[in-house]
Scaffold this motif. Structure first.
Motif, PDB file in Angstrom:
ATOM      1  N   LEU A   1      14.355  52.612  32.549  1.00  0.00           N
ATOM      2  CA  LEU A   1      14.610  54.036  32.764  1.00  0.00           C
ATOM      3  C   LEU A   1      15.822  54.401  31.905  1.00  0.00           C
ATOM      4  N   ASP A   2      15.555  55.199  30.869  1.00  0.00           N
ATOM      5  CA  ASP A   2      16.541  55.531  29.838  1.00  0.00           C
ATOM      6  C   ASP A   2      17.441  56.677  30.301  1.00  0.00           C
ATOM      7  N   ASP A   3      18.611  56.801  29.684  1.00  0.00           N
ATOM      8  CA  ASP A   3      19.524  57.920  29.953  1.00  0.00           C
ATOM      9  C   ASP A   3      19.790  58.060  31.442  1.00  0.00           C
ATOM     10  N   PHE A   4      19.853  56.926  32.130  1.00  0.00           N
ATOM     11  CA  PHE A   4      19.968  56.938  33.585  1.00  0.00           C
ATOM     12  C   PHE A   4      21.210  57.715  34.021  1.00  0.00           C
TER      13      PHE A   4
ATOM     14  N   ALA B   1      24.147  48.944  29.532  1.00  0.00           N
ATOM     15  CA  ALA B   1      25.035  50.064  29.218  1.00  0.00           C
ATOM     16  C   ALA B   1      24.809  50.447  27.765  1.00  0.00           C
ATOM     17  N   GLU B   2      24.581  51.736  27.504  1.00  0.00           N
ATOM     18  CA  GLU B   2      24.398  52.163  26.113  1.00  0.00           C
ATOM     19  C   GLU B   2      25.660  52.843  25.583  1.00  0.00           C
ATOM     20  N   GLY B   3      25.775  52.859  24.271  1.00  0.00           N
ATOM     21  CA  GLY B   3      26.897  53.544  23.641  1.00  0.00           C
ATOM     22  C   GLY B   3      28.224  52.837  23.836  1.00  0.00           C
TER      23      GLY B   3
HETATM   24 CA    CA Z   1      19.375  56.360  25.995  1.00  0.00          CA
END
Ligand code: CA
Ligand code: C2E
Ligand code: CA
Length: 306
Positions: free
Chosen positions: A208-211, A265-267
């Motif tokens: 699930l992206d951009d959670f 964790a992204e970014g």
């Molecule tokens: Ca994302």
């Protein structure tokens, strides 16, 4: 009943009635986009925007025929800094403009439905890549995450297409991750859940992206067969300095863990962010700290050099 109204002003006797209607129509579409029961008055910028969109969609159609959409790869690492795989991020390789980033065309591709054939092209490249990586010890266990638009999942033949691509390419479904976003997930969640379960049963996992950015993360987590959550970059950027971001990130990680999900964790851009996130229990990281999205040749060179 809801009404959306578009208004265009009549410029004088010399004006063409058809043009006037077109402008009123453009204004009405803007009114619809702004939510229902509202009105918009035609402005010149609306026309410029529509022309821009038409130009991009014509360009995208040609780019599809010429296979100018290419995958870039961004490393996904574990807590030891080892590469687990990559997220595949599409680029438009336009001979005139160079490498065009997705924020210039993905939303228009979504609006026009062109995201479906673009997504198919990306998925095909990804399956071929997974097959090619089987040949080397260094790459054979790397997974690839692909962004899947809700429009793609919603298509009747989505599952059949994925199966077919895996069959013809020989890509291993257990190394394939589909990233979906809650913001674009359709109302017909039961139907999507059923398709996802079929794909899960052949080995594909879901992230699930951009959670945290949508409205109903929790109900999606309950209803859909999700394996991992990706905490959105907007919470990571200030996690080391902003107390409420820290609290939110901590809660998201704890909840993910309690639900038995992997947490990415992204970014992640700095070492202090990475250390903090690791302390909080995050399993995987992605971000400029570990590498930017790059073309396959560069990605493979980096893997070799490690
Ligand atoms: Ca994302
Ligand atoms: P996303 O799925 O959230 O992808 C992550 C975006 O964050 C990527 O932007 C990536 O380059 C960027 N990023 C990664 N690490 C960092 C970092 O440390 N700092 C900063 N500032 N940014 C970072 P990109 O490649 O421009 O992609 C933008 C969006 O376009 C993606 O967001 C995704 O929603 C969409 N997209 C890209 N490729 C595809 C595709 O093949 N299909 C679909 N449907 N959407 C795609
Ligand atoms: Ca993504």
């Amino acid at each position: 009943m809801f009404a959306s109204m578009g208004i265009a002003l009549f410029g004088g006797v010399s004006e063409d009635a058809n043009d006037l209607l077109k402008r009123a129509d453009m204004a009405m579409h803007e009114a619809k986009k702004a939510g229902r029961s509202t009105l918009r008055i035609f402005e010149r910028t609306m026309q410029a925007e529509i022309e821009h969109k038409a130009q991009i969609s014509t360009g995208m159609r040609a780019a599809l025929r010429l296979r100018q959409f290419i995958p870039y790869y961004q490393r996904l690492v574990d807590t030891h800094g080892r590469t687990q795989g990559a997220e595949v991020l599409v680029r438009w390789n336009d001979p005139a403009r160079g490498i065009v980033s997705p924020d210039k065309f993905i939303s228009i591709a979504e609006e026009t439905g062109l995201i479906v054939p673009i997504g198919e092209l990306v998925l095909e490249d990804v399956c071929i890549q997974l097959k090619a990586w089987r040949a080397s010890e260094r790459t054979r266990r790397l997974s690839l995450s692909v962004n899947i638009s809700s429009q793609e999942i919603r298509k009747k033949d989505f599952v059949a297409k994925v199966r077919h691509l895996l069959d013809v390419t020989g890509g291993d479904p257990s190394l394939l991750v589909f990233e979906i976003t809650e913001t674009v997930l359709p109302e017909d969640i039961e139907e999507v859940a059923a398709k996802m379960k079929v794909l899960r049963d052949i080995g594909i996992s879901f992230a699930l992206d951009d959670f945290g950015t949508g409205y109903s993360s929790l109900s999606y987590l309950k209803k859909l067969p999700i394996h991992r959550i990706k905490i959105d970059r907007s919470f990571i950027t200030d996690v080391t300095t902003n107390a409420s971001d820290l609290t939110i990130v901590r809660a998201m990680i704890q909840m993910g863990k309690l639900l038995g999900l992997a947490v990415v964790a992204e970014g992640v851009e700095t070492e202090s962010q990475r250390i903090l996130l690791e302390t909080l229990g995050c399993d995987n990281f992605q971000g400029y700290l570990f590498g930017r999205p790059v073309a396959i040749e560069t990605f493979e060179r980096e893997i070799e050099a490690r």
